[in-house]
Design a protein around this motif. Sequence first.
Motif, PDB file in Angstrom:
ATOM      1  N   ALA A   1      37.783  25.245  42.256  1.00  0.00           N
ATOM      2  CA  ALA A   1      37.033  25.911  41.190  1.00  0.00           C
ATOM      3  C   ALA A   1      37.245  27.422  41.210  1.00  0.00           C
ATOM      4  CB  ALA A   1      35.549  25.585  41.316  1.00  0.00           C
ATOM      5  N   THR A   2      37.186  28.012  42.402  1.00  0.00           N
ATOM      6  CA  THR A   2      37.340  29.463  42.480  1.00  0.00           C
ATOM      7  C   THR A   2      38.779  29.897  42.215  1.00  0.00           C
ATOM      8  OG1 THR A   2      37.572  29.285  44.906  1.00  0.00           O
ATOM      9  CG2 THR A   2      35.371  29.794  44.028  1.00  0.00           C
ATOM     10  N   GLU A   3      39.739  29.107  42.675  1.00  0.00           N
ATOM     11  CA  GLU A   3      41.139  29.444  42.404  1.00  0.00           C
ATOM     12  C   GLU A   3      41.442  29.352  40.907  1.00  0.00           C
ATOM     13  OE1 GLU A   3      43.469  30.735  44.140  1.00  0.00           O
ATOM     14  OE2 GLU A   3      42.330  30.771  46.030  1.00  0.00           O
ATOM     15  N   GLY A   4      40.774  28.407  40.234  1.00  0.00           N
ATOM     16  CA  GLY A   4      40.961  28.297  38.791  1.00  0.00           C
ATOM     17  C   GLY A   4      40.516  29.561  38.071  1.00  0.00           C
ATOM     18  N   ILE A   5      39.390  30.119  38.499  1.00  0.00           N
ATOM     19  CA  ILE A   5      38.908  31.369  37.903  1.00  0.00           C
ATOM     20  C   ILE A   5      39.851  32.516  38.250  1.00  0.00           C
ATOM     21  CG2 ILE A   5      37.040  33.063  37.931  1.00  0.00           C
ATOM     22  CD1 ILE A   5      35.103  30.746  38.364  1.00  0.00           C
ATOM     23  N   ALA A   6      40.293  32.562  39.492  1.00  0.00           N
ATOM     24  CA  ALA A   6      41.203  33.627  39.905  1.00  0.00           C
ATOM     25  C   ALA A   6      42.489  33.602  39.089  1.00  0.00           C
ATOM     26  CB  ALA A   6      41.516  33.498  41.395  1.00  0.00           C
TER      27      ALA A   6
END
Length: 302
Positions: A223-228
């Motif tokens: 999830a966080t890598e997707g935002i990054a």
Amino acid sequence: MYESILVPTDGSDTAELAADHALALADAFDATVHVLGVVDVEGEAGPFDVGGVDDEFVGRLEADAEAAVDSVVDAVGDRPVETAVVDGDPADAIVDYAAEEGVDLVAMGTHGRTGLDRVVTGSTSAQVVRESPVPVVTVRDVDGSLSTEYDDVLIPTDGSPAAEVAVDHGIAVADAFDATVHAVYVIDTMALAGGADTTMAGGGGGVATGDLLEPLVSSGEDATEGIAERAHDAGLDATTQVVEGSPGSALVEYVDTESIDFVTMGTHGRTGLDRVLLGSTTERMMRHASAPVLSVRHENPE
């Protein structure tokens, strides 16, 4: 992203501080500013005293509301501005104005005046966040000052649709201010504590291992890598982190330790053992985070 921004005000210090942030956002997005004052006769006089309210009392409330609006207008400068002073319950009036005028964003303080002359209160801001047809930025008074230069923008996520609706807003704000995006996923250790095959570190200091934890760490990283990646696509720097703890407390602590200037988050998230973002988490952030919080309400199709 934002062509018009509504600024409700009662002239209190916190309302003035929220107006500063609203004007910073208006400058960044080249938006028209709407300034709204609300004359809350029943709230000021008390429900049992309304019948005894005279014209002088109402006139005084109207004059105060107009003065509060004028104070914000004086700070707007050359930017397009529209003003209104209306009667009624503050939260209802703000929500109705946002819907009727088609504004894109509301920016308001979390606490206003207290005692008989209050207009905008903490409960008012929470109600507006719950009912507003558009996202709401809430600002609390932190020692009288908050920077309107946003260098670090936090986007909490749990990978749910409710969290996803806030991502575009967070990246848009970060892009407007050339800020670093912080994508953070919180594993709710309190929810996991009663789960099977879970080991608590140090006798309760946090979840250390277990069948429940491992897939959540993986989900958090995804999830966080997707935002990054989305931030990088916009030409922004980004950092990711998966942390453990109570979501509200962990996010408030992250804001402080990482000197976050602005937070964008959904108002509802997953439920059950893997929940992260709930309405209560958003309200905790509104009350305790030392940065403005932009709340984006998710409409549950159910």
